[in-house]
Design a protein around this motif. Sequence first.
Motif, PDB file in Angstrom:
ATOM      1  N   GLY A  92      33.982  11.802  42.487  1.00 14.70           N
ATOM      2  CA  GLY A  92      33.017  10.836  41.987  1.00 14.70           C
ATOM      3  C   GLY A  92      33.034   9.473  42.632  1.00 14.70           C
ATOM      4  N   ALA A  93      33.901   9.259  43.631  1.00 14.42           N
ATOM      5  CA  ALA A  93      33.932   7.961  44.291  1.00 14.42           C
ATOM      6  C   ALA A  93      32.748   7.807  45.239  1.00 14.42           C
ATOM      7  N   LYS A  94      32.429   6.562  45.531  1.00 12.35           N
ATOM      8  CA  LYS A  94      31.402   6.241  46.522  1.00 12.35           C
ATOM      9  C   LYS A  94      32.128   5.992  47.841  1.00 12.35           C
ATOM     10  N   THR A 111      37.363   5.777  37.545  1.00 12.35           N
ATOM     11  CA  THR A 111      36.221   4.920  37.819  1.00 12.35           C
ATOM     12  C   THR A 111      35.326   5.616  38.825  1.00 12.35           C
ATOM     13  N   ALA A 112      34.282   6.253  38.333  1.00  9.58           N
ATOM     14  CA  ALA A 112      33.449   7.085  39.202  1.00  9.58           C
ATOM     15  C   ALA A 112      32.781   6.283  40.286  1.00  9.58           C
ATOM     16  N   ALA A 113      32.505   5.006  40.031  1.00  4.03           N
ATOM     17  CA  ALA A 113      31.756   4.202  40.988  1.00  4.03           C
ATOM     18  C   ALA A 113      32.657   3.472  41.977  1.00  4.03           C
ATOM     19  N   LYS A 114      33.942   3.771  42.000  1.00  3.71           N
ATOM     20  CA  LYS A 114      34.828   3.058  42.915  1.00  3.71           C
ATOM     21  C   LYS A 114      34.384   3.273  44.351  1.00  3.71           C
ATOM     22  N   GLU A 115      34.292   2.192  45.097  1.00  2.00           N
ATOM     23  CA  GLU A 115      33.849   2.263  46.489  1.00  2.00           C
ATOM     24  C   GLU A 115      35.069   2.288  47.401  1.00  2.00           C
ATOM     25  N   THR A 117      35.059  12.080  47.258  1.00  2.00           N
ATOM     26  CA  THR A 117      33.641  12.266  46.937  1.00  2.00           C
ATOM     27  C   THR A 117      33.470  13.271  45.817  1.00  2.00           C
ATOM     28  N   GLY A 135      27.259  13.148  48.837  1.00  2.00           N
ATOM     29  CA  GLY A 135      26.936  11.740  48.685  1.00  2.00           C
ATOM     30  C   GLY A 135      27.719  10.773  49.546  1.00  2.00           C
ATOM     31  N   ASP A 184      36.197  -1.381  47.371  1.00  2.00           N
ATOM     32  CA  ASP A 184      37.282  -1.626  46.423  1.00  2.00           C
ATOM     33  C   ASP A 184      38.632  -1.240  47.007  1.00  2.00           C
TER      34      ASP A 184
END
Length: 356
Positions: free
Chosen positions: A27-29, A2-6, A24, A158, A190
Motif C-alpha cells: 500500500g505504499a506510494k 500508513t498506506a499513503a507513506k511515500e 507497493t 501503482g 517520507d
Amino acid sequence: MTAAKEVIVIGAGIIGASIAWHLTRAGAKVTVVAGSGAGATPNSFAWINASWGNPEVYFRLRIRSMAEWTRLANEVPGIPLQWCGGLCWDLPRPELEAYAAEHSAWGYGIERVDRAGAARIEPNLTELPDFALYVAEEGVAEPVAATQALLADAERRGARIVAGTTVTALVQANGRIAGVDTSGGRIAADEVVIAAGAGSPALAATAGIELPIEAPPGLIVHSRPYEKLLNGLVIGDRLHMRQTAEGRIIAGSDFGGADPGMDAAATARDLFAAMKAMLRGTDGLELDFHAIGYRPTPVDGFPIIGRAEGTSGVYVAVMHSGITLAPAVGLFAACEILDGERDPLLDPYGLARFTQ
C-alpha cells in the motif's frame, strides 16, 4: 500501517525491485529511481542457495529466502524460477565432508555422490569428480527477467518507475532524509531506500553515512544460445557454470566471476575454452560476449539491511548474494519500513555492527 507513506527506492536491480514490489503491494506510494550502481544484477551467476561455510544464522536467512522465491514466483507473473539442483566439488574432500555434515544437520538436503552419480546428474561433463555433493533444492532465477517482472508488476500496482535519471544526493530537512536530488530534479518522500549496489556508498555519503562496502569485479562469459548440455548448476573445482533459460552457457572461475586481469578479453577467451573442454558436444558452441559485474560486498561479507542509526528517513539494503536474498529482503524491508517491525532474521545485519 500508513498506506499513503511515500517511499523512494534508489536502485532498479533485483534488491531494489523486490523492495519496491513488496512496498507497493503493502500500500505504499513508491517511486523507483535507478541508482549509480555497477550493474551487479545483469552480471550475476544467479545461483539461489544456502551453501558455503556461513554461520547458521546466515544459513537460516538464506533458507527462508529460498522459500520466499517460490512464493514470489507464484505471485508475480513472468518470474523465471527453476529449481534445477546444484552439483558441487570445488573444495577438497575433507572440507566438502565437513560442510555436508554441518549443513545436513541444519536440514539442508545434501546428497553425497560418486563419479557414477555425478555422470547421471550431468552426463555431458568430460571431467567427473570422484566425490561431489548434490543439492536438488538449489536453483536459479534469471536475474534480468526476474527484475523486470517485479518492476512491471509493481508499476501495474501503482509504483512509479523513473528511467534515465540519476540520483545525485540525499536531501536532508529538519534532521531527517526527506527525498533525493536527481538529474531530473528533486523528489520528496517520507523515506528513502538505498539499494544501489556498488553505488550505494557514494549516495549514503551525501548524508554523512558511511557504508563499508567493497566492489570486486567478476567476469562471466556467455555463449550463444545452444542445445541443452547442462541440467543444473555445476560448481566445479576449476569452473562454475550453468545454462540459462534461453540456452546460453555462462561460466566464471567461481560463481562471482573470474578476475578480469589486465586483458579482460583474453581472460574471457581462456575461460570459454576451459568451459568448452569441460563439456561434450560443444563443437558448435560459440562465445557471444563477456560481462564484468562489480559485486557490492560489505567488508565482513554479510548484508547491510536496515535503517542508519542517527539518520532517520533512510533505509539501506546492500549485499552480495542479492539473487538468493531478494525475496526475503523485500518482504522484511517493507514490513520494517511501513510497520516498524524488524524480522529477527535481520538482527545481525544492521549497519551499527560496524561501529560497535
